[in-house]
Design a protein around this motif. Sequence first.
Motif, PDB file in Angstrom:
ATOM      1  N   PRO A   4       0.799  -1.224   0.000  1.00  0.00           N
ATOM      2  CA  PRO A   4       0.000   0.000   0.000  1.00  0.00           C
ATOM      3  C   PRO A   4       0.834   1.278   0.000  1.00  0.00           C
ATOM      4  O   PRO A   4       0.318   2.328  -0.339  1.00  0.00           O
ATOM      5  N   ASP A   5       2.106   1.205   0.349  1.00  0.00           N
ATOM      6  CA  ASP A   5       2.934   2.412   0.359  1.00  0.00           C
ATOM      7  C   ASP A   5       3.879   2.475  -0.841  1.00  0.00           C
ATOM      8  O   ASP A   5       4.879   3.164  -0.821  1.00  0.00           O
ATOM      9  N   GLN A  67       3.934   8.295  -9.194  1.00  0.00           N
ATOM     10  CA  GLN A  67       2.591   8.222  -8.624  1.00  0.00           C
ATOM     11  C   GLN A  67       2.732   7.858  -7.156  1.00  0.00           C
ATOM     12  O   GLN A  67       3.318   6.826  -6.813  1.00  0.00           O
ATOM     13  N   ARG A  68       2.229   8.722  -6.317  1.00  0.00           N
ATOM     14  CA  ARG A  68       2.300   8.498  -4.866  1.00  0.00           C
ATOM     15  C   ARG A  68       1.395   7.340  -4.473  1.00  0.00           C
ATOM     16  O   ARG A  68       0.487   6.986  -5.214  1.00  0.00           O
ATOM     17  N   PRO A  69       1.619   6.768  -3.297  1.00  0.00           N
ATOM     18  CA  PRO A  69       0.765   5.663  -2.845  1.00  0.00           C
ATOM     19  C   PRO A  69      -0.724   6.017  -2.804  1.00  0.00           C
ATOM     20  O   PRO A  69      -1.573   5.150  -3.001  1.00  0.00           O
ATOM     21  N   ASP A  70      -1.039   7.311  -2.606  1.00  0.00           N
ATOM     22  CA  ASP A  70      -2.448   7.721  -2.572  1.00  0.00           C
ATOM     23  C   ASP A  70      -3.027   7.942  -3.965  1.00  0.00           C
ATOM     24  O   ASP A  70      -4.181   8.331  -4.102  1.00  0.00           O
ATOM     25  N   GLY A  71      -2.208   7.698  -5.016  1.00  0.00           N
ATOM     26  CA  GLY A  71      -2.674   7.826  -6.390  1.00  0.00           C
ATOM     27  C   GLY A  71      -2.375   9.148  -7.054  1.00  0.00           C
ATOM     28  O   GLY A  71      -2.518   9.278  -8.268  1.00  0.00           O
ATOM     29  N   ARG A  72      -1.977  10.143  -6.269  1.00  0.00           N
ATOM     30  CA  ARG A  72      -1.676  11.450  -6.865  1.00  0.00           C
ATOM     31  C   ARG A  72      -0.388  11.385  -7.671  1.00  0.00           C
ATOM     32  O   ARG A  72       0.575  10.744  -7.267  1.00  0.00           O
TER      33      ARG A  72
END
Length: 134
Positions: A4-5, A67-72
């Motif tokens: 997830p990270d 792409q960050r883990p949060d999708g951004r």
Amino acid sequence: MMQPDTLTVFYDGGCPLCRREIATYRALKPQGVRWINVADARPAAGGGTGSACPLDRAALLARFHVQRPDGRMVSGARAFILLWHRVPRFRWLGRVAGTPPLPALLEGGYRLFLRLRPWIVRRAVRDKRAAPPG
């Protein structure tokens, strides 16, 4: 299964400079990084890369993206800073480079590099062909 990270790095594997830089980072075995060579990625419906990326292939090839883990999505100097935080021996650089006003200054340098990149690549390829076998 992806952690997830996980940070997803999109890079231009068709660029010799980019390939060399990414190879350096990968050799240091960063944790939680997924690598996508956009030059080799098969286009998905709608022009993407086949991954869950909201950008089209041309945009991904034009600039370095993470792409960050949060999708951004993050691009340019700030993307490098995020990656450096994950790469052993570069973490210190990520901490220093992330300190204002350095991200903005590094972005200016990155934009200049992008304008010079085609010339640098042509020169490097030409010099490599002209070098005596060794």
